[in-house]
Motif scaffolding. Sequence first.
Motif, PDB file in Angstrom:
ATOM      1  N   TYR A   8      12.204  33.965 -23.609  1.00 16.34           N
ATOM      2  CA  TYR A   8      10.892  33.866 -22.982  1.00 16.34           C
ATOM      3  C   TYR A   8       9.789  34.211 -23.992  1.00 16.34           C
ATOM      4  O   TYR A   8       8.753  33.536 -24.071  1.00 16.34           O
ATOM      5  N   GLU A  11       9.212  31.356 -26.485  1.00 14.76           N
ATOM      6  CA  GLU A  11       8.524  30.204 -25.910  1.00 14.76           C
ATOM      7  C   GLU A  11       7.032  30.491 -25.736  1.00 14.76           C
ATOM      8  O   GLU A  11       6.189  29.612 -25.989  1.00 14.76           O
ATOM      9  N   ARG A  14       5.520  30.249 -29.116  1.00 13.16           N
ATOM     10  CA  ARG A  14       5.441  28.862 -29.581  1.00 13.16           C
ATOM     11  C   ARG A  14       4.279  28.115 -28.931  1.00 13.16           C
ATOM     12  O   ARG A  14       3.548  27.381 -29.593  1.00 13.16           O
ATOM     13  N   THR A  15       4.102  28.298 -27.632  1.00 12.13           N
ATOM     14  CA  THR A  15       3.060  27.565 -26.897  1.00 12.13           C
ATOM     15  C   THR A  15       1.709  28.268 -26.925  1.00 12.13           C
ATOM     16  O   THR A  15       0.700  27.654 -26.594  1.00 12.13           O
ATOM     17  N   HIS A  20       1.745  27.683 -20.004  1.00 12.49           N
ATOM     18  CA  HIS A  20       2.527  26.565 -20.538  1.00 12.49           C
ATOM     19  C   HIS A  20       3.992  26.954 -20.730  1.00 12.49           C
ATOM     20  O   HIS A  20       4.894  26.148 -20.487  1.00 12.49           O
ATOM     21  N   ALA A  21       4.223  28.180 -21.164  1.00  8.65           N
ATOM     22  CA  ALA A  21       5.601  28.645 -21.338  1.00  8.65           C
ATOM     23  C   ALA A  21       6.324  28.682 -20.003  1.00  8.65           C
ATOM     24  O   ALA A  21       7.498  28.291 -19.903  1.00  8.65           O
ATOM     25  N   GLN A  23       5.786  26.827 -17.441  1.00 12.84           N
ATOM     26  CA  GLN A  23       6.065  25.450 -17.035  1.00 12.84           C
ATOM     27  C   GLN A  23       7.260  24.884 -17.792  1.00 12.84           C
ATOM     28  O   GLN A  23       8.142  24.251 -17.202  1.00 12.84           O
ATOM     29  N   SER A  24       7.309  25.086 -19.106  1.00 13.65           N
ATOM     30  CA  SER A  24       8.407  24.520 -19.895  1.00 13.65           C
ATOM     31  C   SER A  24       9.732  25.213 -19.613  1.00 13.65           C
ATOM     32  O   SER A  24      10.795  24.590 -19.693  1.00 13.65           O
ATOM     33  N   LEU A  25       9.673  26.489 -19.245  1.00  8.39           N
ATOM     34  CA  LEU A  25      10.901  27.234 -18.942  1.00  8.39           C
ATOM     35  C   LEU A  25      11.342  27.066 -17.493  1.00  8.39           C
ATOM     36  O   LEU A  25      12.482  27.407 -17.152  1.00  8.39           O
ATOM     37  N   GLY A  26      10.429  26.590 -16.646  1.00  5.12           N
ATOM     38  CA  GLY A  26      10.747  26.487 -15.228  1.00  5.12           C
ATOM     39  C   GLY A  26      10.827  27.844 -14.560  1.00  5.12           C
ATOM     40  O   GLY A  26      11.648  28.061 -13.659  1.00  5.12           O
TER      41      GLY A  26
END
Length: 307
Positions: A8, A11, A14-15, A20-21, A23-26
């Motif tokens: 986590y 991510e 990175r973002t 945004h993290a 969202q990308s991780l769900g």
Amino acid sequence: MTLRQLRYFVEIARTRSITHAAQSLGVAQPALSTHIAALESELGVRLFERHAKGVELSEAGERLYARALELISGFDNLKRDVNQTEDSPVGKVRLCIGGAIAAIVAPPLLRSMAERYPLVDLHVTDALSHEIQMQLEAGVAELALMPNAAEIPGMSSVSVLEEPFMLFGASELMRDKPSLVPFADVAGLPLAAPDRAYDARKVIERVAANAGLTLDIRYELNSTGMLIGVVKEGLAYAVLPSNLCHEAVATGALARRAIDALPVTRVQAIVWLSDRALTPAAAAVKDQLAQTVRVLVAKGRLEGRAV
């Protein structure tokens, strides 16, 4: 601290955005924030600096980010590394080569590894011999190609190349030198050399001591570039491995002569920690490196004798 928290954290880094993290991780944003807060609490540091446009890593966060990437990569590769075989090696291998021959050995080695073992991710760096030892002991590198490894405790090694030392000097100063210079004459010349912590200095000091001679060291320089520069300017001569100054000799900036003495040579060996078994990937690199050195010697691109 858990692997999930590290994933986590990476991510978000990175973002540069918790939203945004998430969202990308769900993952729900409040849950993600809770995990990061727990990680910061356990470490006792603030990992991110929050601002209106998102987040930025703090100094502590920058340090954790690099280590977290290594840990996650290591965990992700664990199953692959355990299941690999000698016939199909897989994984990352870090190799460090002594600076004198790195530029000669690395390109053909990387090419042959890519052709024969495409699933091995080989990373090659160069360093001086005492730096290589520290990298091996710290686990930064799994393998090394370095001189006189037999003198280092706790290391296993396979010798692959015996390379001679030669006398180097500015071209105009070497015109009157015979093709074979007695070591007694070499000892009387003003010399530039690395300090006594370096292998190249130990070799010539040992030969001088055996012959009952004292070297006239005018300049102690631990940078190969500076050392060659001083010799090119005619300020001193140097006794160095024959493979070190190919470019300067080829351009005519330096000339060289063989030395008539007790053997002025050193042995390059492939080295690894004795108490750490090589993975199939590292073993493949070791074998291919030995083969590469043999081929380069046979083609005349490396001077010396293949061992």
